[in-house]
Design an enzyme around this catalytic site. Structure first.
Site, PDB file in Angstrom:
ATOM      1  N   CYS A  65      62.796  30.693  32.448  1.00  0.00           N
ATOM      2  CA  CYS A  65      62.403  30.141  33.746  1.00  0.00           C
ATOM      3  C   CYS A  65      63.302  29.032  33.972  1.00  0.00           C
ATOM      4  CB  CYS A  65      60.972  29.896  33.994  1.00  0.00           C
ATOM      5  SG  CYS A  65      60.581  29.090  35.639  1.00  0.00           S
ATOM      6  N   PHE A  91      26.634  35.287  32.492  1.00  0.00           N
ATOM      7  CA  PHE A  91      27.773  34.695  33.202  1.00  0.00           C
ATOM      8  C   PHE A  91      28.743  36.224  33.647  1.00  0.00           C
ATOM      9  CE2 PHE A  91      26.711  32.069  29.624  1.00  0.00           C
ATOM     10  CZ  PHE A  91      26.191  30.821  30.104  1.00  0.00           C
ATOM     11  N   ASP A 117      30.425  35.649  28.842  1.00  0.00           N
ATOM     12  CA  ASP A 117      31.574  35.220  29.114  1.00  0.00           C
ATOM     13  C   ASP A 117      31.312  34.035  29.858  1.00  0.00           C
ATOM     14  OD1 ASP A 117      34.068  34.927  29.538  1.00  0.00           O
ATOM     15  OD2 ASP A 117      34.559  36.623  30.948  1.00  0.00           O
ATOM     16  N   CYS A 122      37.538  31.824  27.050  1.00  0.00           N
ATOM     17  CA  CYS A 122      38.740  31.419  27.070  1.00  0.00           C
ATOM     18  C   CYS A 122      39.262  29.993  26.357  1.00  0.00           C
ATOM     19  CB  CYS A 122      39.032  31.347  28.668  1.00  0.00           C
ATOM     20  SG  CYS A 122      38.260  30.084  29.294  1.00  0.00           S
TER      21      CYS A 122
END
Length: 412
Positions: free
Chosen positions: A65, A275, A343, A369
């Site tokens: 990039c 969740f 989650d 995450c």
């Protein structure tokens, strides 16, 4: 503060993607450097700047990039794929080790550039112009992006149009938050923190949205225009998420996460999805088991409810709106289920994990995450009598320090 140029030997890669050099005064973080490299730089406050690579690593590659050197959206584009995936796996290993968990971590399920269907961008005014993009590394300044190789082409192609939409919405001070989701019907665009007088410009905004062929346009929580329902295909079920709502960032990662969860749940008859969001896991599980979906966000629960209005041959799905941070499902409630999947957001699910540890649920699939909070929650479950079966990272956020993880556990 010394301006002296120092020579540094980079020995490791930190959890945020910076190189780390050990010195007599402690570790120095070297942005952009890789393990094995020799660099010269000025050092202030344990951080290097004005960096020059004197001896590059054989694992160094050319970033893909043009914005990489400045943009804070990606931190590791310069590392060869094998070493990059190994670094991400080690992030998970270290998080587990820090909690005293000795577990084999599977190879990372790789991601790919050009597949991220959800982006959260920032817009700011710079004189007469609007900048749209990501913040610079370690800065409040914004990089006005013209490309983003992690995003799906549909979002990249819309960047100029999103600037036009942002112009009449810019607040007098501060930043405008832009969430873009690529759906089966086109782009779903949500602006937050917009100027309050946007209501005077609804006709103008709606016309721009039509010109850009958006599926839906929302501002400050209000849907201004929905040309087509911006649906996501969740394994055969069309789900229209709430504006700006949580979704898995890539379809490939969502598919991989669901496969790992299903593998860990075994062959249950009754599952609790905690969740649950808009039903990412619940809708897959419901093909073979009844599901109780629990979620604190009313809009997400409503999206799942709407998706289930048309019969699709699924088992029973019940829904409950409940703040699982304040009111987790208690052990007695959990004992009604053969398996549980959870989650949570990045903060993890400590209160819920404590109740799961007291329960008799046979199988648990934990998705996160954030390896650090996942490791904390896994420690609670292991101490409560669960055995960690598998830990598998999924690289949903390519070129960033973020990593998704699925951990499957069974009660001993």
């Amino acid at each position: 503060m010394s301006k002296e140029i120092m020579q540094l030997q980079v020995t490791s890669l930190g959890h945020r993607g910076d190189g780390i050099a050990e010195t007599a005064d402690g570790p120095v973080f070297v942005p952009g450097a890789l393990p094995g490299e020799t660099v010269s730089a000025q050092v202030a406050g344990g951080r290097a700047n004005h960096i020059r690579i004197e001896q590059p690593s054989p694992e160094r590659i050319e970033p893909i990039c043009r914005h990489f050197d400045a943009c804070g959206g990606c931190s590791v584009q310069q590392l060869a794929p094998g070493a990059y995936l190994d670094w991400k796996r080690k992030l998970v290993e270290k998080a587990l080790s820090d909690r005293g968990i000795d577990a084999a971590v599977e190879a990372v399920v790789p991601g790919a550039a050009g597949t991220r269907r959800r982006a959260v961008l920032t817009a700011v005014r710079a004189g007469r112009h609007v900048l749209l993009g990501y913040h610079e590394k370690a800065s409040h300044r914004l990089v006005d992006i013209r490309e983003c190789p992690v995003l799906v082409p549909e979002i990249v192609a819309a960047l100029a149009g999103l600037k036009r939409l942002a112009e009449p919405l810019m607040p007098k001070k501060g930043e405008l938050r832009v969430t873009v989701l690529s759906t089966t019907a086109g782009l779903d665009v949500t602006f937050d923190q917009a100027n309050r007088n946007y209501e005077q410009k609804i006709a103008q905004l709606s016309q721009l949205a039509v010109e850009l062929d958006l599926a839906r346009l929302s501002v400050n929580g209000e849907t201004l225009l929905e040309v087509r329902p911006p649906a996501l295909d969740m394994d055969g079920t069309a789900v229209v998420p709430p504006p700006g709502g949580f979704t898995q960032a890539t379809l490939a990662a969502e598919t991989a996460l669901c496969a790992l969860v299903m593998e860990g749940l075994g062959m249950p008859k009754k599952v609790a999805d905690l969740f649950a969001g808009s039903g990412t896991f619940a809708l897959r599980v419901a093909k073979s088991a009844s599901v109780h979906a629990v979620e604190g966000d009313a809009a997400a629960i409503k999206a799942l409810e709407n998706a289930l209005r048309i019969p699709k041959g699924l088992k029973q799905v019940t829904m409950e709106r409940r703040d699982l941070f304040r009111r987790p499902l208690m052990a007695e409630e959990l004992n009604a289920f053969d398996a549980v999947v959870f989650d949570p957001p990045r903060a993890g699910a400590q209160a819920q994990a404590e109740q799961l540890a007291l329960s008799a649920v046979p199988h648990i699939a934990a998705v996160s995450c954030n390896p650090a909070t996942l490791a904390r929650d896994l420690r609670i479950l292991i101490d409560g009598g669960y055995e960690l079966q598998t830990v598998t990272p999924v690289d949903q956020f390519v070129f960033s320090p973020h990593i998704e993880v699925v951990a499957n556990l069974s009660r001993k």
